[in-house]
Design a protein around this motif. Structure first.
Motif, PDB file in Angstrom:
ATOM      1  N   ARG A  12       0.891  -1.321  -0.004  1.00 58.70           N
ATOM      2  CA  ARG A  12      -0.107  -0.099  -0.011  1.00 58.70           C
ATOM      3  C   ARG A  12       0.841   1.439  -0.049  1.00 58.70           C
ATOM      4  O   ARG A  12       1.982   1.299   0.495  1.00 58.70           O
ATOM      5  CB  ARG A  12      -0.859   0.104   1.134  1.00 58.70           C
ATOM      6  CG  ARG A  12      -1.892  -1.053   1.354  1.00 58.70           C
ATOM      7  CD  ARG A  12      -2.820  -0.998   2.667  1.00 58.70           C
ATOM      8  NE  ARG A  12      -3.674  -2.120   2.660  1.00 58.70           N
ATOM      9  CZ  ARG A  12      -4.815  -2.132   3.176  1.00 58.70           C
ATOM     10  NH1 ARG A  12      -5.493  -0.880   3.496  1.00 58.70           N
ATOM     11  NH2 ARG A  12      -5.285  -3.232   3.536  1.00 58.70           N
ATOM     12  N   SER A  13       0.490   2.309  -0.505  1.00 58.99           N
ATOM     13  CA  SER A  13       0.918   3.716  -0.669  1.00 58.99           C
ATOM     14  C   SER A  13       1.068   4.180   0.998  1.00 58.99           C
ATOM     15  O   SER A  13       0.287   3.595   1.754  1.00 58.99           O
ATOM     16  CB  SER A  13       0.130   4.535  -1.321  1.00 58.99           C
ATOM     17  OG  SER A  13      -1.077   4.838  -0.820  1.00 58.99           O
ATOM     18  N   ASP A  74      -0.374  10.278   7.434  1.00 62.13           N
ATOM     19  CA  ASP A  74       0.385   9.783   6.420  1.00 62.13           C
ATOM     20  C   ASP A  74       1.749   9.468   7.158  1.00 62.13           C
ATOM     21  O   ASP A  74       2.843   8.705   6.377  1.00 62.13           O
ATOM     22  CB  ASP A  74       0.429  10.342   5.056  1.00 62.13           C
ATOM     23  CG  ASP A  74      -0.556  10.394   4.211  1.00 62.13           C
ATOM     24  OD1 ASP A  74      -1.675   9.873   4.680  1.00 62.13           O
ATOM     25  OD2 ASP A  74      -0.791  11.368   3.370  1.00 62.13           O
ATOM     26  N   PRO A  96       7.542   6.119   3.315  1.00 64.11           N
ATOM     27  CA  PRO A  96       7.633   5.818   2.066  1.00 64.11           C
ATOM     28  C   PRO A  96       8.735   4.843   1.606  1.00 64.11           C
ATOM     29  O   PRO A  96       9.751   4.822   2.254  1.00 64.11           O
ATOM     30  CB  PRO A  96       7.868   7.205   1.336  1.00 64.11           C
ATOM     31  CG  PRO A  96       7.791   8.127   2.262  1.00 64.11           C
ATOM     32  CD  PRO A  96       7.816   7.434   3.637  1.00 64.11           C
ATOM     33  N   ALA A  99       6.609   3.452  -4.245  1.00 69.63           N
ATOM     34  CA  ALA A  99       5.142   3.613  -4.309  1.00 69.63           C
ATOM     35  C   ALA A  99       4.674   2.909  -3.085  1.00 69.63           C
ATOM     36  O   ALA A  99       3.518   3.099  -2.999  1.00 69.63           O
ATOM     37  CB  ALA A  99       4.916   2.952  -5.738  1.00 69.63           C
ATOM     38  N   SER A 100       5.336   2.050  -2.529  1.00 65.21           N
ATOM     39  CA  SER A 100       4.812   1.403  -1.357  1.00 65.21           C
ATOM     40  C   SER A 100       5.202   1.956  -0.098  1.00 65.21           C
ATOM     41  O   SER A 100       5.488   3.144  -0.135  1.00 65.21           O
ATOM     42  CB  SER A 100       5.407  -0.010  -1.437  1.00 65.21           C
ATOM     43  OG  SER A 100       5.032  -0.629  -2.658  1.00 65.21           O
ATOM     44  N   SER A 101       5.133   1.198   1.000  1.00 61.63           N
ATOM     45  CA  SER A 101       5.440   1.761   2.309  1.00 61.63           C
ATOM     46  C   SER A 101       6.030   1.047   3.318  1.00 61.63           C
ATOM     47  O   SER A 101       6.154  -0.510   3.085  1.00 61.63           O
ATOM     48  CB  SER A 101       4.204   2.433   2.962  1.00 61.63           C
ATOM     49  OG  SER A 101       3.259   1.698   3.192  1.00 61.63           O
TER      50      SER A 101
END
Length: 141
Positions: A12-13, A74, A96, A99-101
């Motif tokens: 996931r972002s 976030d 971050p 593009a993922s986390s």
């Protein structure tokens, strides 16, 4: 004090991972010690948002109210539940990773008074439950 911490790579972002983890109503999906978790009130997520949580401690079901005490969208959310005899604090940090986390989950259970004598036993229990939660988080994140 019992403590469990883990870092999980998520597909996931950061925004999606944060939204999922900050909404502690989702805890019953990934935390095996949580039998019920619902958000109380209708305000947007932020400092002061509360969750009614029922946790299983051995054979007992313990109702707790978790409140968000720190909220950095976030990035970081800290939830705390105070009960007679202990304080449970869950700190969730999102970083971050392209593009993922990466999600770091750090849970502590601090007993007061004579309850502190149970710390070594609670650490063993916390590790076992934490590993199960970690496995579930790897699936849902």
């Amino acid at each position: 004090m019992a403590r469990f911490t883990t870092t999980i790579s998520s597909r996931r972002s950061p925004a999606e991972a944060f939204a999922y983890m900050a909404d502690f109503a989702n805890a019953e999906e990934w935390d095996p010690s949580v039998t019920e978790s619902t958000r109380t009130g209708g305000a947007p997520l932020g400092v002061g948002t509360a969750f009614a949580v029922v946790s299983k401690f051995g054979p007992r079901l313990v109702p707790l109210t978790y409140r968000i005490v720190r909220f950095e969208p976030d990035s970081v959310v800290v939830l705390e539940a105070r009960s007679k005899g202990f304080v449970s604090t869950d700190t969730i940090s999102i970083e971050p990773a392209g593009a993922s986390s990466r999600v770091t989950y750090d849970a502590t259970l601090a007993f007061s008074g004579l309850g502190r004598l149970a710390d070594p036993l609670m650490q063993l229990v916390f590790n076992r439950v934490g590993r199960k939660a970690e496995a579930r988080l790897r699936e849902v994140l």
